[in-house]
Write an enzyme that holds these catalytic residues in place. Structure first.
Site, mmCIF file in Angstrom:
data_model
loop_
_atom_site.group_PDB
_atom_site.id
_atom_site.type_symbol
_atom_site.label_atom_id
_atom_site.label_comp_id
_atom_site.label_asym_id
_atom_site.label_seq_id
_atom_site.Cartn_x
_atom_site.Cartn_y
_atom_site.Cartn_z
ATOM 1 N N GLU A 118 -5.754 -33.482 -55.585
ATOM 2 C CA GLU A 118 -6.962 -33.680 -56.396
ATOM 3 C C GLU A 118 -6.628 -34.222 -57.782
ATOM 4 O O GLU A 118 -7.488 -34.207 -58.666
ATOM 5 C CB GLU A 118 -7.752 -32.364 -56.516
ATOM 6 C CG GLU A 118 -8.151 -31.707 -55.220
ATOM 7 C CD GLU A 118 -9.153 -32.502 -54.384
ATOM 8 O OE1 GLU A 118 -9.497 -33.628 -54.770
ATOM 9 O OE2 GLU A 118 -9.552 -31.982 -53.328
ATOM 10 N N HIS A 142 -9.773 -26.240 -60.551
ATOM 11 C CA HIS A 142 -10.511 -26.289 -59.289
ATOM 12 C C HIS A 142 -10.161 -25.047 -58.480
ATOM 13 O O HIS A 142 -8.982 -24.776 -58.222
ATOM 14 C CB HIS A 142 -10.124 -27.546 -58.516
ATOM 15 C CG HIS A 142 -10.595 -27.556 -57.090
ATOM 16 N ND1 HIS A 142 -11.915 -27.385 -56.728
ATOM 17 C CD2 HIS A 142 -9.922 -27.718 -55.920
ATOM 18 C CE1 HIS A 142 -12.028 -27.445 -55.417
ATOM 19 N NE2 HIS A 142 -10.830 -27.641 -54.897
ATOM 20 N N HIS A 144 -11.574 -22.261 -55.106
ATOM 21 C CA HIS A 144 -12.440 -22.071 -53.942
ATOM 22 C C HIS A 144 -13.177 -20.740 -54.112
ATOM 23 O O HIS A 144 -12.896 -19.765 -53.414
ATOM 24 C CB HIS A 144 -11.613 -22.110 -52.664
ATOM 25 C CG HIS A 144 -11.005 -23.462 -52.390
ATOM 26 N ND1 HIS A 144 -10.169 -23.708 -51.318
ATOM 27 C CD2 HIS A 144 -11.136 -24.645 -53.035
ATOM 28 C CE1 HIS A 144 -9.809 -24.990 -51.323
ATOM 29 N NE2 HIS A 144 -10.373 -25.577 -52.367
ATOM 30 N N GLU A 172 -25.775 -13.591 -69.509
ATOM 31 C CA GLU A 172 -24.835 -14.370 -70.329
ATOM 32 C C GLU A 172 -24.791 -15.851 -69.935
ATOM 33 O O GLU A 172 -24.354 -16.696 -70.726
ATOM 34 C CB GLU A 172 -23.414 -13.799 -70.187
ATOM 35 C CG GLU A 172 -23.239 -12.403 -70.748
ATOM 36 C CD GLU A 172 -23.370 -12.379 -72.271
ATOM 37 O OE1 GLU A 172 -22.706 -13.198 -72.920
ATOM 38 O OE2 GLU A 172 -24.149 -11.555 -72.782
ATOM 39 N N HIS A 213 -17.185 -26.579 -50.570
ATOM 40 C CA HIS A 213 -15.771 -26.701 -50.927
ATOM 41 C C HIS A 213 -15.362 -25.816 -52.114
ATOM 42 O O HIS A 213 -14.456 -24.999 -51.970
ATOM 43 C CB HIS A 213 -15.441 -28.176 -51.211
ATOM 44 C CG HIS A 213 -13.992 -28.425 -51.473
ATOM 45 N ND1 HIS A 213 -13.339 -29.580 -51.130
ATOM 46 C CD2 HIS A 213 -13.054 -27.662 -52.078
ATOM 47 C CE1 HIS A 213 -12.076 -29.513 -51.480
ATOM 48 N NE2 HIS A 213 -11.869 -28.353 -52.070
HETATM 49 P P1 13P Z 1 -3.725 -29.383 -53.092
HETATM 50 O O1 13P Z 1 -2.813 -28.420 -52.369
HETATM 51 O O2 13P Z 1 -3.291 -30.820 -52.863
HETATM 52 O O3 13P Z 1 -3.831 -29.044 -54.562
HETATM 53 O O4 13P Z 1 -5.166 -29.277 -52.453
HETATM 54 C C1 13P Z 1 -5.863 -28.062 -52.428
HETATM 55 C C2 13P Z 1 -7.334 -28.231 -52.545
HETATM 56 O O5 13P Z 1 -8.010 -27.311 -52.932
HETATM 57 C C3 13P Z 1 -7.946 -29.523 -52.175
HETATM 58 O O6 13P Z 1 -9.259 -29.612 -52.635
HETATM 59 ZN ZN ZN Z 2 -10.171 -27.600 -52.897
#
Ligand code: 13P
Ligand code: ZN
Length: 275
Positions: A118, A142, A144, A172, A213
């Site tokens: 990413e 980023h 999850h 908040e 995602h």
């Molecule tokens: P990477 O292992 O390449 O960082 O990818 C993980 C991910 O969350 C892809 O969106």
């Molecule tokens: Zn991801």
């Protein structure tokens, strides 16, 4: 005290701590998620003694003039946040950006590895947030985040619907992200298209949600960027707990109450999202 080498330098230490914090939250199954930090001049000088002969330049498929010559700490592609503390030199590294602003090369770490898949999204987000904040923004994250992802199955995928649901699920929230959050429809991860789509949202928002995602947040330092992700995910969790009761909602935070919070805390709420 034992010399920790590059791992004792504040920016590297803070980067690793944030990775472990994300792992502790359960947002980084397997290799899920990634983190980048745009280094300050003093960070680069402190780390430079540990740099090796640079690797080859690698094109990113995206370009940004305002990031030419910058250095980033980045997690590695396919690397596990869970392993950052025990195997840092394999799990993360430092890359330099070329003068054209379209390629990176590794100057430290990422042993037998390369930057996160990413990296194009992080790079474009850094470019947009650097411009939007007069250079103050340095972190893109980023993760999850489970409850945020789950919401993308049941809420309409609009910035307005997500911003309102999150603002109204924890008092908040309007103070922490008064502009709201952006929502990206489902797209193939890891490429230039999703990078450009996300960075368009980041012109307006500090945070963007990727349908089915995960979550992207930005900020000037690790605390604020992690705190933003934590706040958004917590709010999504509260929203789920309320939905899960199956009970009718008897009361929530009204739009006028949101306006009152904004007034007292001195923030400018995104009026387009209020009734
Ligand atoms: P990477 O292992 O390449 O960082 O990818 C993980 C991910 O969350 C892809 O969106
Ligand atoms: Zn991801």
């Amino acid at each position: 005290m034992a010399d920790k080498g590059i791992y004792g330098i504040a920016c590297v230490e803070g980067f690793m701590r944030m990775c472990m914090d994300g792992w502790d939250q359960g947002w980084h199954e397997r290799n899920g998620g990634n983190l980048t930090y745009r280094m300050k001049e003093e960070d680069i000088e402190a780390c430079r003694p540990y740099f090796h002969t640079p690797g080859e330049w690698v094109k990113m498929g995206v370009q940004a003039d305002n990031l030419a010559g910058e250095y980033f700490i980045t997690t590695g592609s396919g690397k596990y946040f869970r392993n950052v503390e025990i195997a840092p030199a394999e799990s993360l590294g430092i890359v330099e950006i070329n003068d054209a602003g379209d390629s990176w090369r590794i100057v430290w770490g990422l042993e037998n590895a390369k930057p996160t898949s990413e990296f194009p999204s992080h790079f474009m987000n850094h470019s947009v947030r650097k411009a939007a904040t007069n250079g103050a923004n340095r972190v893109i994250y980023h993760c999850h985040a489970t409850n945020v992802i789950a919401l993308t199955y049941v809420l309409p995928l609009t910035d307005r619907d997500f911003s309102r649901a999150l603002w109204k699920s924890a008092t908040e929230c309007p103070v922490v992200f008064p502009e709201g959050v952006g929502v990206c429809p489902w797209m193939v991860p890891g490429g230039a298209d999703i990078a450009v789509a996300t960075s368009e949202l980041m012109k307006t928002y500090q945070a963007a949600i990727w349908a089915q995602h995960g979550l992207f947040t930005s900020g000037p330092d690790f605390d604020i960027t992690f705190g933003l992700a934590h706040t958004i995910e917590k709010s999504a969790e509260i929203y789920w707990k309320v939905l899960a009761t199956g009970q009718p909602i008897l009361q929530t935070i009204t739009d006028d109450a949101l306006r009152s919070i904004a007034k007292d805390f001195g923030v400018q709420l995104n009026e387009a999202f209020l009734d």
